[in-house]
Design a protein around this motif. Sequence first.
Motif, PDB file in Angstrom:
ATOM      1  N   UNK A 135       0.840  -1.201   0.000  1.00  0.00           N
ATOM      2  CA  UNK A 135       0.000   0.000   0.000  1.00  0.00           C
ATOM      3  C   UNK A 135       0.876   1.252   0.000  1.00  0.00           C
ATOM      4  N   UNK A 136       0.495   2.242  -0.813  1.00  0.00           N
ATOM      5  CA  UNK A 136       1.212   3.511  -0.810  1.00  0.00           C
ATOM      6  C   UNK A 136       0.877   4.339   0.424  1.00  0.00           C
ATOM      7  N   UNK A 159      -6.237   4.172   1.927  1.00  0.00           N
ATOM      8  CA  UNK A 159      -6.506   5.118   0.849  1.00  0.00           C
ATOM      9  C   UNK A 159      -6.280   6.575   1.261  1.00  0.00           C
ATOM     10  N   UNK A 160      -6.441   6.865   2.555  1.00  0.00           N
ATOM     11  CA  UNK A 160      -6.355   8.245   3.021  1.00  0.00           C
ATOM     12  C   UNK A 160      -7.709   8.916   3.112  1.00  0.00           C
ATOM     13  N   UNK A 635      -4.612  14.220  -2.860  1.00  0.00           N
ATOM     14  CA  UNK A 635      -5.697  13.870  -3.777  1.00  0.00           C
ATOM     15  C   UNK A 635      -6.880  13.243  -3.049  1.00  0.00           C
ATOM     16  N   UNK A 636      -6.629  12.444  -2.003  1.00  0.00           N
ATOM     17  CA  UNK A 636      -7.705  11.701  -1.345  1.00  0.00           C
ATOM     18  C   UNK A 636      -8.215  12.366  -0.071  1.00  0.00           C
ATOM     19  N   UNK A 637      -7.863  13.610   0.128  1.00  0.00           N
ATOM     20  CA  UNK A 637      -8.336  14.341   1.310  1.00  0.00           C
ATOM     21  C   UNK A 637      -9.859  14.477   1.236  1.00  0.00           C
ATOM     22  N   UNK A 666      -0.418  12.216  -4.436  1.00  0.00           N
ATOM     23  CA  UNK A 666      -1.421  11.479  -5.200  1.00  0.00           C
ATOM     24  C   UNK A 666      -1.933  10.237  -4.462  1.00  0.00           C
ATOM     25  N   UNK A 667      -1.368   9.942  -3.272  1.00  0.00           N
ATOM     26  CA  UNK A 667      -1.830   8.783  -2.497  1.00  0.00           C
ATOM     27  C   UNK A 667      -1.778   9.137  -1.018  1.00  0.00           C
TER      28      UNK A 667
END
Length: 697
Positions: A135-136, A159-160, A635-637, A666-667
């Motif tokens: 996982x990033x 995922x965040x 990006x996933x905020x 981005x992650x």
Amino acid sequence: MTNAPIAPRRSHVRTHHGDSFDDPYEWLREKDSPEVIAHLEAENAYTDEATAHLEGLREQIFQEIKGRVQETDLSVPTRRGDWWYYSRSEEGAQYGIHCRAAAEPGDWTPPTLEPGVPVPGEEILLDGNVEAEGHEFFSLGSFDVSDDATRLLWAPDTEGDELYTIRVRDLATGEVLADEIPKTGGGFFTPDGSAIIYTTRDEAWRPDTLWLHRLGTPVAEDVKLFHEPDERFWLGAGITRSRRYLVIGVGSSVTSEEYLVDLRGDITAEPQLVWPRAEGVEYEIDHTVVDGEDRLLILHNAGALDFELVSVAASDPQGERTVVMAHEPGRRILGVDCFRDVTVVGYRSEGLERVGLLDPRNGQVDELAFDEPLFSAGPAGNPEWHSPFLRLSYTSFVTPSTVYDLDLATRELVLRKQQPVLGGYAPEEYGQERRWATAPDGTRVPISLVWKKSFGDPGAGVRPVHLYGYGSYEHSIDPGFSVARLSELDRGVVFAVAHVRGGGEMGRGWYEDGKLRNKRNTFTDFVACAEHLIETGVTSAERMVAEGGSAGGLLMGAVANLAPSTFAGILASVPFVDALTSILDPSLPLTVIEWDEWGDPLHDPEVYEYMKSYTPYENVRQDAGYPRILAMTSLNDTRVLYVEPAKWVAALRHSGAKDVLLKCEMAAGHGGVSGRYNAWRERAFELAWMLDTLGLA
């Protein structure tokens, strides 16, 4: 050098209350659009190129941070039941390792653990590095061990987006049970360990429903314990330290309501309402026993701006109230923690956190004394109802994080551990103090300063300054130690915190004076603090960088419009800079909840007009002479969407701003990248940019 990315302008008219605003960058909201992703990647490439000359400095700062941290380390063990629980880190590993070891009966003195030395009888409960493989991004939400110590519950987010998957492991066999619950807000075991209580979120990412999952049964059969339909209210739950009651709480930023379930009976029984909700009244409860009677201590603000503490019978929470700590203007009571043999109260006085031992029978408070003029202290890691020790955390701007145990019999503070800082750190080489600026309306605003003494005291000559601010949600920026901060202090930078209105440093009134229709005070306070530092000879506009994140990022955007020539640079992290667009759209995550903080511009034209007058994106000015700006986002905020800083940066460039950068992870989510080494590299990136802006690169 490559030219900065220029986002196309596409008309998108937004009309409310007879006012039309053409938002040319709203198309950047389409997260799944290949064009949007390509634009964000172009922004990242441009930022990489524009900061390439700082690569060496970034690596140097990263190595400084890494070199000051004892990478292989252990926390102070905390006793729960028959076990000592602790976490440890290993050199080269991004994430912590959660462990336990058996405790001797009656022994409450935590064992002294040596870094790198195997702990006899250690059981590894969860290795974050193993969990993060493949996982990033990895963030651990809930972590709980059943009271009988036989099962582990953990809930990771990969995922965040702050949606956690609950998993359960049998600690005797190591088997991961089939009880997997996805997309939760987190959870915990019931006291008997036979079930899990957890929350789920609605489409706006609001925790709204509480569930009971019995181990070994299908998730589809889970029992709904509680649902909160009002979109302004968050839902949460917990079990009292006495393990007697399940407490279900719902709350907006200004109103709360709590319910009790007696765990000696049926957990699915209808919860007992403590006090009916009343607009503008906040309260929270804890369970105690006074002279053999179950009582609730209720902290509330009904007719008490800085809160009052009362006691009521647990059997009749809406019955007769006995005042335990009366309201005292200027003494903001923050919370109460009940134990079998002691009650701990936290409060804020003269801008600092205080800790007191409270006698709930007569309200007498014995405040714990600490030596430094600026500090933060409070209870930490106290799961047991009947421990003879009270675990406390302590820190200041110059004192590393410190763990004490207060011996409740002797009232002696026993030092258990202080955060190691390698490389010869000496606290006496650094200074900290509080100064006061005067806002335009005459209000005195505190400023905390910390510096390295070898460069001279602040005001003895113009020095580079890093000024930090937040100013929302009654959140206080209290004194705290930072290893990363040493990299700027040791280069002569003075770190300063502007304790602006909208925060909670000076009590509830301080918060009220910086929200809703008073929000502008937050921005003018910050500018007043900056101007004070200039006028008193601490720094100059050319040698000062401002920083804030999230709601503090809105502060940064507003200050950039309000006083662009006062700063050499502005760092805005996950900045809430397109606030009006977000607060107008109730379909966005968390918007309706935020109306209590900012106002409701969707239905109130006066709120709309007021917010439009200060929100950064709508107020970007042509040829304003903006300072250098770095915006950091993810990006996933799900709290502050990436689109806000993306639109803001595009508008700044269109206005003629010359040095504006956007860096989008981005992650990652609202808290940025995961993993300590990744976090250190991200901070090194930011500090290198700041030092370059201050002329110290």
